[in-house]
Design an enzyme around this catalytic site. Structure first.
Site, PDB file in Angstrom:
ATOM      1  N   ASP A   1      15.192  21.773  78.910  1.00  0.00           N
ATOM      2  CA  ASP A   1      16.560  21.601  78.466  1.00  0.00           C
ATOM      3  C   ASP A   1      17.161  20.339  79.082  1.00  0.00           C
ATOM      4  OD1 ASP A   1      19.022  22.823  77.207  1.00  0.00           O
ATOM      5  OD2 ASP A   1      19.700  22.703  79.286  1.00  0.00           O
TER       6      ASP A   1
ATOM      7  N   GLU B   1      13.785  18.050  75.570  1.00  0.00           N
ATOM      8  CA  GLU B   1      15.016  17.832  74.821  1.00  0.00           C
ATOM      9  C   GLU B   1      15.541  16.498  75.340  1.00  0.00           C
ATOM     10  OE1 GLU B   1      19.050  20.241  73.605  1.00  0.00           O
ATOM     11  OE2 GLU B   1      18.490  20.216  75.720  1.00  0.00           O
TER      12      GLU B   1
END
Length: 794
Positions: free
Chosen positions: A418, A474
Site C-alpha cells: 500500500d 501501489e
C-alpha cells in the site's frame, strides 16, 4: 511467585547480598518508574532484586522488580541474546530481544490473561543496561512456566516531542516482532468501560507450537497466468446469506473457496489482515444508525501478527489458534491451486500524529521508526498522520524480516504494498550517523526525497527469499509522488496500473481522445514498462478496487454518494471517470439498465483480453452495489459484505459471463504473453480491416490476434453511441464465428458450446458472416474465433 536470576553473568546490584521477594501495591495501576542499573562488581556472587517506592515524577530511579504476589511458578532470569529480535523459544526457555537506541531504561513486563483484562502487569523484570544490552538491543532470557502468560515492554528516556522522543514509562508497549497480539476477543465489540483501546500484550512462543502443513509447498504460478481477486476477510462471508459456519473469519473463506475456483481465480489478495484496531474510528453514525469502524484495516498495529479478530478462535490460546487458522486458509487455498497475497501497509502505523496513541514503535524509538523533522514534527506522506521511516537501516531490516516471516512461516505467496512510493523516499536525517555512518553538515538530502535506488527496495529485490515471491507496488502516495511506470523495480516488481484503470474507464464510457492509449492498455502498457526492461505481467490491470466505485456503481453513478459515511459527502474521490448511462442511481429505465449491463460486460471483457495480470474486486462478479459510495472504509455492514443471495439469484446472469470469460482467457495462449505482442502476432483494425483509427474522435478499437490454441481471435470495442458494422479479416478456407457479443441479451452474450440454441444464434448472423462483416450495437464489444469453413470444403 519467585524470580531467580541464574548464570551466566546474572544481573547484580552493588551493596546487596540477599535475594529479595517483593510485592506490588494492591492498586490496579502501572508500577513505579524504573531506571538504569549500576554496574555490578564482578566478584559479587549472589544476585539481588531491589524495590523502590512509587514516585510521581519521571526522574530515573534505581531499577525495580515489581511482582504481584500470585502463585504463577518460578522463573530463572539471565542476560539473554541480542538475536533474533522478538520472543524466541530456545534452550528450554524464551529469549526476548528488542531494539531501542534512545532509551535509558527498559523492563520486560509479564502479564497473565486475567491481569490483562484488568489492565495490570503481573510481573516486571528490569533490564540491566550492561548485562541485558548489546549495542542498541535490549535482551533477557527466561525459563519458567509461561502458560497463559503474555508480555510487553516499558521504556524510559526523554519525553521531548520537539526532539522526536516520546518515551513514557507508564505505557506497556508491544514488541514489533510479536507473533500475535492479544486484546479484545470479538470484532467490533468494545472492552469494559467502553474502552476502544484496552491494554494489548504479546504472545509468548512455545517450543511446542506446531501446525500440520500436510506437505504444502509454494505454488509458484507464473505471474502471467494469474487472475487476482482482491477481497476482504470479514466482508467475504459475514453476510447471513453466506451460510458459513464461521462467518467473517479465515475459516469462513475456506468454506467458500470453491466459489473462487468456479470463478476462475487462482490468486486471492487479502486486504489488510495484520493486527489493527477496527474501533479506531469508533463513533456513532446517525445516518446509518450504527457505529463507524476501521473496516478496511489500513492502520497497522503490529506487522508480524495476523488479525486475531478475523479468526473464529479470537484470542484463545493466546493468539496461537488465530495463527493456525491463517495457516489453514493458506494451505487449503494452495490445495485448490490458489495463491495467497497480502496487502501490507508499511507506509504508516496506527499511532498517527503527535496526538495519537503510544502503542509500540513510538514508545520504543519514535525518531527511528518515523520520519520526523528536526523539530519533531511528523512528515505525513501517508495522509494518516505519520510516515514509516522505511529506509532507515533498522526499519528496513524490520520490514525485510517481517516479509520473510510471512513467506517462510505462513507460506504467503506475494505482497501488495500500500502506498509503496513511500518506501522509495529518503529517511529522516535527524540521526545522520545511523543513516550514513557519520554525522553530516547541512541538509544534503531532504527527508522524503524520492531515491533512485532506495535501500529498502534494493534489499527486498535482492533478498534470496523475497525475490522469489510476487511483489506488487501501489506506485503512488498521499504526498503527490506518482511512480506508475517508474517505480524502482529491479525487473521483478509489478505495479497496480492506475493509468490502465483511468484510460479504460474513459474509453469505454465514450470519451474522445483515448483510442491510442486504450490500445496500449490492451497490449500490457508497453509505453510504461517496456523501456525499463519489464514485461506485460508487471502490469496489474484493474478497473475497480476496494477504494472507489464497485463495477456496478461505476456504470450507475456519475457522482459519489457518500452520505452514509456521516461526513456530508466531503470524503472520497471526486473524479471517478464514471458514467451513469443516462440516469443517476439504481432506479432507471429499462433502456438504461440494459446499457449498464453492456458496460459491465465491456469492462470485464477488456480486463480478460488485455495483456498483463487482471485483478477483479470482490463482489464485482455478480454486480455488487455500494449505493454509489466510493469510500466505504468505515462500514461493517451490508455495504461492504459479499451478498451471496444476490450472486445466487436466477436473474443474476453476470456471474455466468465472468466465469466463461475467465475460462476463455485461461484457454488462450495469446492472452497471457510473456512479452509484448508484435506485428507478427497482432494486427490493428478500424471499421475497415487493417485501417485503425487513432484520431481524437475515434471510439472504435479492433485487433486480431494469432493464438496457438484458438488459431486466430478477433476482438473489437465500439464505445460510440452509434451502432456500426465492421469488416473482418479475410481468411480463405476459414470463416469467423461469434463467441462473445455484449450487445446480446444473456445467455446469448456468450455462446458457450453447451448453450441451447447456440447454432440458431450463429445462423441468424450468417448473412453478415458470409461477407466477413459483423454488426455491433452501440457501447458493445465482441470476440470472434476463426474456424475452418466446412461449407466451402463441400
Amino acid at each position: 511467585m519467585e524470580v531467580i536470576h541464574s548464570a551466566p553473568r546474572s544481573l547484580f546490584l552493588p551493596g546487596t547480598d540477599s535475594l529479595a521477594r517483593v510485592r506490588t501495591t494492591p492498586k490496579a495501576t502501572p508500577p513505579p518508574n524504573f531506571g538504569t542499573f549500576h554496574d555490578a562488581p564482578r566478584n559479587s556472587s549472589r544476585p539481588i532484586v531491589v524495590c523502590v517506592a512509587r514516585k510521581a515524577s519521571v526522574e530515573i530511579k534505581e531499577p525495580s522488580l515489581v511482582i504481584r504476589e500470585r502463585q504463577l511458578g518460578k522463573f530463572q532470569v539471565s542476560e539473554g541474546h541480542p538475536a533474533p529480535f522478538g520472543a524466541t523459544a530456545r534452550d528450554g526457555g524464551v529469549n526476548f530481544s528488542v531494539y531501542s537506541s534512545n532509551a535509558v531504561a527498559a523492563a520486560l513486563c509479564l502479564i497473565s490473561l486475567s491481569d490483562l483484562s484488568k489492565g495490570r502487569v503481573t510481573a516486571e523484570i528490569p533490564l540491566h543496561p550492561v548485562a541485558n544490552k548489546t549495542g542498541d538491543i535490549w535482551h533477557v532470557f527466561l525459563k519458567g512456566d509461561f502458560k497463559d502468560m503474555l508480555y510487553g515492554y516499558r521504556f524510559d528516556g526523554k519525553y521531548a516531542p520537539e526532539q522526536g522522543h516520546y518515551f513514557d514509562p507508564s505505557k506497556i508497549l508491544l514488541d514489533p516482532y510479536a507473533r500475535a497480539v492479544v486484546s479484545r476477543d470479538e470484532f467490533g465489540v468494545v472492552a469494559q468501560k467502553d474502552n476502544c483501546w484496552p491494554q494489548m500484550a504479546c504472545m509468548i512462543p512455545s517450543g511446542e507450537d506446531e501446525f500440520d502443513w500436510e506437505g504444502d509447498l509454494p505454488l509458484k504460478l507464473p505471474q502471467r497466468e494469474l487472475l487476482i481477486y482482491e477481497m476482504h476477510v470479514r466482508g467475504y462471508t459475514k453476510h447471513e446469506s453466506s451460510g458459513a459456519e464461521k462467518p467473517g473469519t479465515y475459516l469462513g473463506i475456506v468454506e467458500k473457496l470453491d466459489h473462487l475456483k468456479d470463478l476462475g481465480v487462482n490468486c486471492i489478495e487479502l486486504m489488510p489482515c495484520q493486527e489493527f484496531n477496527e474501533l479506531e474510528y469508533y463513533k456513532y453514525n446517525s445516518v446509518m444508525g450504527d457505529y463507524k469502524m476501521n473496516f478496511w484495516g489500513y492502520s497497522t498495529i503490529n506487522f508480524f501478527s495476523p488479525m486475531t479478530r478475523y479468526s473464529s478462535a479470537g484470542t484463545r490460546n493466546c493468539g496461537r489458534d488465530a495463527i493456525n487458522e491463517f495457516k489453514l486458509l493458506v494451505r487449503e487455498a494452495h490445495k485448490r491451486g490458489i495463491e495467497v497475497f497480502m496487502d501490507v501497509v508499511f507506509n504508516h502505523t496506527a499511532e498517527g500524529n503527535e496526538k495519537g496513541p503510544i502503542l509500540s514503535f513510538r514508545g520504543l524509538d519514535n525518531s527511528v521508526y518515523y520520519m520526523v523533522a528536526p523539530k519533531g514534527e511528523f512528515y505525513n506522506y501517508s495522509g494518516c498522520g505519520n510516515t514509516f521511516n522505511c529506509n532507515h537501516p533498522v526499519v528496513r531490516q524490520f520490514i525485510v524480516d517481517c516479509l520473510r516471516y510471512w513467506v517462510l512461516e505462513m507460506h504467503v505467496d506475494g505482497f501488495r504494498f500500500d502506498l509503496a512510493s513511500i518506501m522509495t523516499r529518503g529517511s529522516s536525517l535527524c540521526d545522520a550517523a545511523n543513516v550514513f555512518g557519520s554525522p553530516m553538515e547541512g541538509d544534503l538530502l531532504t527527508t522524503g526525497t524520492p531515491l533512485g535506488s532506495p535501500p529498502l527496495i534494493d534489499m527486498i529485490s535482492n533478498d534470496p527469499v523475497l525475490r522469489d515471491v510476487k511483489l506488487i507496488a501501489e506506485a503512488w502516495d498521499a504526498g503527490g509522488l506518482y511512480q506508475v511506470g517508474t517505480f524502482p523495480h529491479w525487473c521483478i516488481w509489478s505495479e497496480w496500473n492506475g493509468k490502465y484503470r483511468d484510460v479504460v474507464r474513459q474509453f469505454i464510457k465514450g470519451t474522445d481522445g483515448f483510442s491510442g492509449a486504450f490500445a496500449e492498455c490492451l497490449c500490457g502498457s508497453p509505453n510504461l514498462y517496456q523501456a525499463g526492461g519489464r514485461k506485460p505481467w508487471n502490469s496489474i490491470n484493474f478497473v475497480c478496487a476496494h477504494d472507489g466505485f464497485s463495477l456496478a456503481d461505476l456504470v450507475t453513478y456519475t457522482n459519489k454518494h457518500n452520505l452514509a459515511n456521516g461526513e456530508n459527502n466531503n470524503d472520497g474521490e471526486n473524479h471517478n471517470n464514471s458514467w451513469n448511462c443516462g440516469q443517476e442511481g439504481e432506479f432507471a429505465s429499462i433502456f438504461v439498465k440494459k446499457l449498464r449491463k453492456r458496460q459491465m460486460r465491456n469492462f470485464f471483457l477488456c480486463l480478460m483480453v488485455s495483456q498483463g495480470v487482471p485483478m477483479i474486486y470482490m463482489g464485482d462478479e455478480y454486480g455488487h452495489t455500494k449505493g454509489g459510495n466510493n469510500n466505504t472504509y468505515c462500514h461493517d455492514n451490508y455495504i461492504n459484505y459479499f451478498r451471496w443471495d444476490k450472486k445466487d439469484e436466477a436473474s443474476s446472469d453476470f456471474f455466468r459471463f465472468c466465469h466463461l470469460m475467465t475460462n476463455f482467457r485461461r484457454e488462450c495462449e495469446s492472452l497471457g504473453l510473456n512479452d509484448f505482442p508484435t506485428a507478427e502476432r497482432l494486427q490493428w483494425h478500424g471499421h475497415a480491416v487493417g485501417v485503425p483509427d487513432w484520431s481524437e474522435t475515434s471510439r472504435f478499437v479492433g485487433f486480431s490476434l494469432v493464438d496457438a490454441v484458438k488459431g486466430e481471435i478477433y476482438i473489437g470495442f465500439n464505445a460510440s453511441h452509434l451502432p456500426v458494422t465492421i469488416s473482418l479479416p479475410e481468411r480463405p478456407g476459414y470463416r469467423w464465428e461469434p463467441l462473445v457479443d455484449t450487445g446480446k441479451a444473456a445467455p446469448f452474450d456468450f455462446l458457450a458450446e453447451d448453450l441451447p440454441g447456440r447454432e440458431v444464434a450463429i445462423q441468424q448472423l450468417a448473412h453478415f458472416l458470409d461477407g466477413n462483416l459483423y454488426p455491433m450495437l452501440s457501447y458493445s464489444s465482441v470476440i470472434l474465433i476463426l474456424k475452418p469453413d466446412l461449407t466451402s470444403c463441400s
